[in-house]
Design an enzyme around this catalytic site. Structure first.
Site, mmCIF file in Angstrom:
data_model
loop_
_atom_site.group_PDB
_atom_site.id
_atom_site.type_symbol
_atom_site.label_atom_id
_atom_site.label_comp_id
_atom_site.label_asym_id
_atom_site.label_seq_id
_atom_site.Cartn_x
_atom_site.Cartn_y
_atom_site.Cartn_z
ATOM 1 N N GLU A 78 0.835 -1.195 0.000
ATOM 2 C CA GLU A 78 0.000 0.000 0.000
ATOM 3 C C GLU A 78 0.876 1.254 0.000
ATOM 4 O O GLU A 78 1.894 1.317 0.673
ATOM 5 C CB GLU A 78 -0.891 -0.010 1.241
ATOM 6 N N LYS B 215 -9.929 1.467 -3.018
ATOM 7 C CA LYS B 215 -10.348 1.048 -1.683
ATOM 8 C C LYS B 215 -11.771 1.506 -1.405
ATOM 9 O O LYS B 215 -12.137 2.655 -1.660
ATOM 10 C CB LYS B 215 -9.383 1.604 -0.635
ATOM 11 N N CYS C 253 -5.209 -2.617 3.286
ATOM 12 C CA CYS C 253 -5.086 -2.347 4.724
ATOM 13 C C CYS C 253 -6.152 -3.099 5.517
ATOM 14 O O CYS C 253 -6.276 -4.308 5.380
ATOM 15 C CB CYS C 253 -5.124 -0.843 4.966
#
Length: 542
Positions: free
Chosen positions: A289, A361, A411
């Site tokens: 990320e 995301k 994440c």
């Protein structure tokens, strides 16, 4: 009734504090070994069940449940202090206050579950077998139900769900059917059943029938073992050769503009490196990320051309975490994304962030990726690169590489099992569902803490729920390959730069959990709760 002596109250609070602290140790190996996590958790949870179900009142049950849970969260989430103080430059007292405030809020859920259980199905020493069963089932259903509520309310924060402590126990066999919330119910039922077996020596001997709840809980837990042997998915295509990159860029340096070139060079060199002798050349290279800590259109196009050249020379696809800035229907759009490309991808697409392979995301982190209303004052106190990102679509096209279909999440998105499920299903136009899951993260915010190992346990449970392998590519750790049964096949040590070559077999087929998500567990919890409370009322009237 005479008031409880203060010394007794203090001893009780001290015991609950110790139990809550031990409970916090059970969500990942270290200091406890992995084989001890599940049983230690159930024993600690049994203490909470006993003291809340036998509390003099629902109010006291609430206080006891809150204290137990507060200590669990405060100890288990201590690593949030690292991100706020060490990397966010928040004064130590304020960082401590932040952890304690969050723990206080999260503890409201178990506390409320405890109070409701005590209110409707109290556990007393002379209860009937059916009364014990009602009390233990209600306590378990309420705890599991409030764990689910914690996962969805205010966008959710399900870290330290009690189901995660059971990854290496027979209870994990229920994951493909019931998911983590169903596992939480089974674990809580086992704990409450154990609690019901305890009886002060001054009381008469217990009838063997009063072990009914414990027997059912044991059978339910053990039933997970044969379920874990079921193959819920089957191999599809050829194994994919993948290289996972762990750059280990210190978080204090990651967003330093003066060190951006150094970071890019390190990752570029690790990506381009020839494979060791005997190791197949990668077909896919995955970087963590925000491996690029600036928006893609802020880079010189010549840098993108260099990355494309590496992909061309190695004949592989590169997938990297990068914040993207583009314009959609005349509107500026910012996303935390994964962008995939190969040697044939035009540089213009890389600069524009418009590659065919792209994942945005969807489940954003409060305060880190969007600012909840009314909390700008808190954000202004932190020195952490923050954004007000846009959310991605519910279902996004998996990356097609080497005959496999790869669904990314970023994440802490892998905490939310239902969010991963749409990618597993074929799209309405017949596009195949994902055969491999990949999580890219940057846990450098939390140092070498429990957060890294807790996150790996979470990833393992997602593979059990979905019967899909998962790869994790992280900045500082833990970078790993997890098979479709939840076993860690390979991993890199944290806080060390390295490359992890893995061959991962894609899988197809849908578990019951993949088809229905949390619906099965919620239906189970609801039905059990209705039956338990109804039975408990009949027992008290009899």
């Amino acid at each position: 009734m005479s008031r409880t002596p203060r010394s007794r109250l203090l001893r009780g609070a001290a015991g609950l504090t110790l139990a809550g602290a031990v409970h916090a140790l059970t969500f990942a190996p270290g200091p406890l070994p992995d084989w001890a996590l599940a049983i230690t958790q159930i024993l600690a949870l049994a203490i909470a069940a006993r003291v809340t179900l036998t509390a003099p009142s629902a109010k006291q049950a609430w206080a006891r449940g809150w204290l137990f849970a507060f200590v669990t969260y405060a100890v288990g989430l201590y690593w949030l202090y690292i991100s706020m103080h060490r990397y966010g430059d928040l004064a130590a007292p304020l960082a401590v206050a932040g952890v304690l405030a969050l723990s206080s809020f999260l503890a409201l859920f178990p506390a409320t579950a405890s109070a409701l259980a005590r209110r409707f199905t109290p556990l007393t020493n002379d209860t009937t077998p059916s009364g014990i069963l009602s009390a233990t089932l209600a306590w378990a259903a309420l705890w599991a139900g409030f764990e689910w509520l914690r996962a969805v309310l205010f966008t959710g924060f399900p870290w330290l769900n009690i189901g995660y402590a059971q990854v290496d126990s027979p209870i994990a066999g229920w994951a493909p059917i019931l998911g983590v919330h169903g596992m939480a119910f089974v674990a809580a039922f086992a704990a409450a059943a154990i609690a019901s077996l305890w009886q002060p020596s001054r009381k008469k001997a217990r009838d063997s029938r009063q072990a009914l709840a414990a027997g059912i809980a044991l059978a339910l837990a053990v039933a997970g073992w044969p379920l874990s042997r079921v193959d819920w998915s089957s191999p599809t295509g050829d194994p994919l050769n993948v290289r996972l990159i762990q750059g280990n860029i210190e978080q204090s340096q990651k967003f330093d503009p003066a060190l951006l070139e150094q970071s890019l060079v390190r990752h570029l060199e690790m990506t381009a490196m020839a494979p060791p002798a005997g190791v197949p050349a990668p077909e896919l290279v995955i970087l963590p990320e925000t491996v690029l800590p600036v928006f893609q259109d802020q880079l010189d196009p010549r840098i993108w051309d260099a990355w494309r050249g590496v992909a061309a020379r190695g004949n592989f696809t590169i997938a990297m975490g990068v914040p993207l800035h583009d314009r959609v229907n005349g509107r500026e759009r910012y996303t935390n994304s994964v962008m995939g490309f190969d040697g044939n991808t035009p540089v213009e697409q890389l600069v524009a962030g418009s590659t065919t392979m792209r994942y945005d995301k969807r489940h954003l982190v409060p305060w880190g990726e969007y600012v909840p209303p009314g909390f700008h004052w808190f954000v202004d106190m932190l020195n952490i690169p923050l954004g007000d990102f846009d959310r991605g679509a519910e279902r996004q096209t998996p990356f097609a590489v080497g005959g496999q279909h790869i669904a990314f999440n970023i994440c802490y998105e892998d905490l939310f099992g239902p969010d991963l499920l749409p990618a597993l299903l074929p799209s309405p136009d017949g596009e195949p569902g994902a055969t491999i899951l990949v999580n890219v993260s940057n846990l450098g915010w939390f140092g070498d803490s429990w957060a890294l190992r807790q996150h790996l346990q979470i990833g393992r449970l997602r593979t059990m729920e979905t019967a899909r392998p998962m790869l994790t590519a992280t900045n500082t750790g833990i970078t790993a390959a997890i098979d479709a049964k939840g076993h860690v096949a390979a991993q890199l040590a944290p806080l060390q730069a390295g490359m992890l070559p893995v061959s991962v077999q894609g899988m197809t087929g849908l578990t019951p959990y993949a088809r229905f998500g949390d619906k099965i567990a919620l239906a189970l919890v609801g039905l059990v709760l209705i039956a338990a409370i109804g039975s408990g009322r009949k027992t008290r009237r009899a």
